[in-house]
Design an enzyme around this catalytic site. Structure first.
Site, short mmCIF file in Angstrom:
data_model
loop_
_atom_site.label_atom_id
_atom_site.label_comp_id
_atom_site.label_asym_id
_atom_site.label_seq_id
_atom_site.Cartn_x
_atom_site.Cartn_y
_atom_site.Cartn_z
N ASN A 150 -30.95 21.52 -14.01
CA ASN A 150 -31.27 21.22 -12.50
C ASN A 150 -31.41 22.65 -11.65
O ASN A 150 -30.15 23.16 -11.29
CB ASN A 150 -30.23 20.08 -11.94
CG ASN A 150 -30.31 19.84 -10.37
OD1 ASN A 150 -31.33 20.20 -9.76
ND2 ASN A 150 -29.45 19.00 -9.82
N TRP A 151 -32.47 22.85 -11.26
CA TRP A 151 -32.68 24.11 -10.41
C TRP A 151 -32.33 24.00 -9.02
O TRP A 151 -32.36 25.05 -8.23
CB TRP A 151 -34.02 24.70 -10.50
CG TRP A 151 -34.53 25.17 -12.00
CD1 TRP A 151 -33.73 24.96 -13.09
CD2 TRP A 151 -35.74 25.86 -12.55
NE1 TRP A 151 -34.35 25.72 -14.21
CE2 TRP A 151 -35.64 26.02 -13.86
CE3 TRP A 151 -36.86 25.92 -12.00
CZ2 TRP A 151 -36.74 26.53 -14.47
CZ3 TRP A 151 -37.83 26.40 -12.67
CH2 TRP A 151 -37.95 26.62 -13.95
N LYS A 152 -32.13 22.72 -8.73
CA LYS A 152 -31.74 22.41 -7.00
C LYS A 152 -32.57 23.23 -6.07
O LYS A 152 -33.84 23.78 -6.57
CB LYS A 152 -30.22 22.98 -6.80
CG LYS A 152 -29.29 22.22 -7.88
CD LYS A 152 -27.80 22.46 -7.35
CE LYS A 152 -26.92 21.98 -8.57
NZ LYS A 152 -25.78 21.88 -8.26
N HIS A 180 -28.05 12.13 -8.03
CA HIS A 180 -27.17 13.50 -7.95
C HIS A 180 -26.00 13.33 -6.73
O HIS A 180 -26.40 13.00 -5.61
CB HIS A 180 -28.13 14.49 -7.77
CG HIS A 180 -27.27 15.79 -8.18
ND1 HIS A 180 -26.52 16.57 -7.28
CD2 HIS A 180 -27.01 16.61 -9.35
CE1 HIS A 180 -25.75 17.52 -7.99
NE2 HIS A 180 -26.36 17.64 -9.09
N GLU A 203 -25.13 15.50 -4.93
CA GLU A 203 -25.69 16.27 -3.66
C GLU A 203 -26.55 15.20 -2.87
O GLU A 203 -26.46 15.42 -1.53
CB GLU A 203 -26.25 17.59 -3.87
CG GLU A 203 -25.24 18.51 -4.40
CD GLU A 203 -25.77 19.52 -5.52
OE1 GLU A 203 -26.87 19.73 -5.52
OE2 GLU A 203 -24.64 20.21 -6.09
N GLU A 251 -21.22 13.21 -14.07
CA GLU A 251 -20.90 14.53 -13.38
C GLU A 251 -19.73 14.30 -12.53
O GLU A 251 -19.86 13.87 -11.29
CB GLU A 251 -21.98 14.83 -12.73
CG GLU A 251 -23.15 15.05 -13.45
CD GLU A 251 -24.49 16.01 -12.85
OE1 GLU A 251 -24.59 17.24 -13.41
OE2 GLU A 251 -24.92 16.06 -11.70
N GLY A 288 -20.63 22.88 -9.73
CA GLY A 288 -20.75 24.10 -9.02
C GLY A 288 -19.50 24.85 -8.41
O GLY A 288 -19.42 25.78 -7.70
N SER A 343 -20.23 22.42 -14.25
CA SER A 343 -20.04 23.87 -14.75
C SER A 343 -20.00 23.76 -16.18
O SER A 343 -19.30 24.42 -16.91
CB SER A 343 -18.49 24.03 -14.05
OG SER A 343 -18.66 24.18 -12.83
N GLY A 393 -26.42 22.98 -13.94
CA GLY A 393 -26.87 23.39 -12.57
C GLY A 393 -27.02 25.13 -12.67
O GLY A 393 -28.23 25.60 -13.24
N GLY A 394 -25.93 25.49 -12.30
CA GLY A 394 -26.01 27.01 -12.26
C GLY A 394 -26.64 27.93 -13.51
O GLY A 394 -27.10 28.89 -13.32
C1 PEP Z 1 -25.32 19.79 -11.31
O1 PEP Z 1 -25.76 20.14 -10.20
O2 PEP Z 1 -25.85 18.86 -11.83
C2 PEP Z 1 -24.32 20.67 -11.91
C3 PEP Z 1 -23.82 20.02 -13.00
O3 PEP Z 1 -24.26 21.89 -11.55
P1 PEP Z 1 -23.27 23.08 -12.07
O4 PEP Z 1 -23.65 23.12 -13.84
O5 PEP Z 1 -23.57 24.37 -11.45
O6 PEP Z 1 -21.96 22.65 -12.03
#
Ligand code: PEP
Length: 254
Positions: free
Chosen positions: A9-11, A97, A99, A169, A175, A215, A236-237
């Site tokens: 997920n590049w956000k 998600h 967010e 999640e 994050g 994470s 994500g990251g």
């Molecule tokens: C996400 O945004 O779905 C996520 C899991 O982010 P991260 O891996 O950065 O925690």
């Protein structure tokens, strides 16, 4: 036997040329990766159509969101429908998600409509659920997540959801650099699978892919991904760093 799925997920990251570059790097690396792991990346919406044109059978493209409207088109400024995603070659859509829930007030009822729109258009929904820290600390995390899943999936038949992907999640792990322990993640994944069996039957539950997100990194991916009910990751990251994303795909293939 469920095929693992590693999804990035590049956000709201990367300018156009950077997104193009990253996608090409992942596509190139994917050729040498072990078969038997599905991959998906979800770039910002603006780049979906172009990246879907570049996508291969190894790396599918997903949207980070989709309209809850069931109309294919209409006067809904800023929205894009699941049918539009499908027509642009987009295979998956992330829905719910945390967010989106926090910044846009999305509820599981609204998210259920997004799932319905995806099902109707033939786009694979990746449904996100998860508890916040206070809910985990109160010991009610399984109950809270089960309620989310029940509400979002209410009214569907098993065959309508045959391609559904669920992403657990924990919000406190997204994050933050804090990851659920293998035991915490496995406990919730098993609870979600048992709930899916209760609602849709054991065959459905056995086939349901449940990803872990929060994470996930090359350093912790292998242990998480070897848990019996963890069928992949929503990243994500680490999905913005090609070597890290690829290392997680490799861990999924072990
Ligand atoms: C996400 O945004 O779905 C996520 C899991 O982010 P991260 O891996 O950065 O925690």
């Amino acid at each position: 036997m469920r095929t693992k799925l590693i999804a990035g997920n590049w956000k709201m990251n990367m300018l156009h040329s950077e997104a193009e570059h990253l996608f090409k790097k992942i596509n190139e690396a994917a050729i040498a990766l072990p078969k038997g792991v599905d991959m998906m990346v979800a770039p910002p919406a603006l780049y979906l159509s172009q990246l879907a044109d570049y996508s291969t059978s190894r790396v599918g493209v997903g949207a980070q969101d989709v309209s809850a409207r069931e109309e294919v088109q209409g006067a809904f400024t800023g929205e894009y429908s699941a049918a539009m995603l499908k027509s642009a070659g987009v295979k998956y859509a992330i829905v719910g998600h945390s967010e989106r829930r926090t910044c846009h007030g999305e509820t599981d009822v609204i998210i259920g409509r997004k799932i319905a729109a995806c099902v109707k258009a033939g786009v694979i929904p990746v449904y996100c659920c998860g508890e916040v820290l206070s809910e985990r600390e109160s010991g009610k995390h399984v109950e809270i997540v089960s309620d989310q899943v029940r509400t979002a999936l209410k009214g569907f038949t098993a065959s309508e959801l045959s391609h559904l992907v669920v992403a657990y999640e924990p919000v406190w792990a997204i994050g933050t650099g804090k990851t659920a322990s293998n035991e915490q993640a496995q406990e919730m994944h098993l609870a979600i699978r048992n709930l899916a069996a209760e609602i849709f039957g054991s065959q459905f539950a056995e086939r349901l892919r449940i990803l872990y997100g929060g994470s996930m990194k090359p350093q912790n991916a292998a242990q998480l991904l070897e848990q019996p009910d963890i069928d992949g990751g929503l990243i994500g990251g680490a999905s913005l760093v090609p070597a890290d994303f690829i290392a997680i795909v490799e861990a999924a293939a072990l």
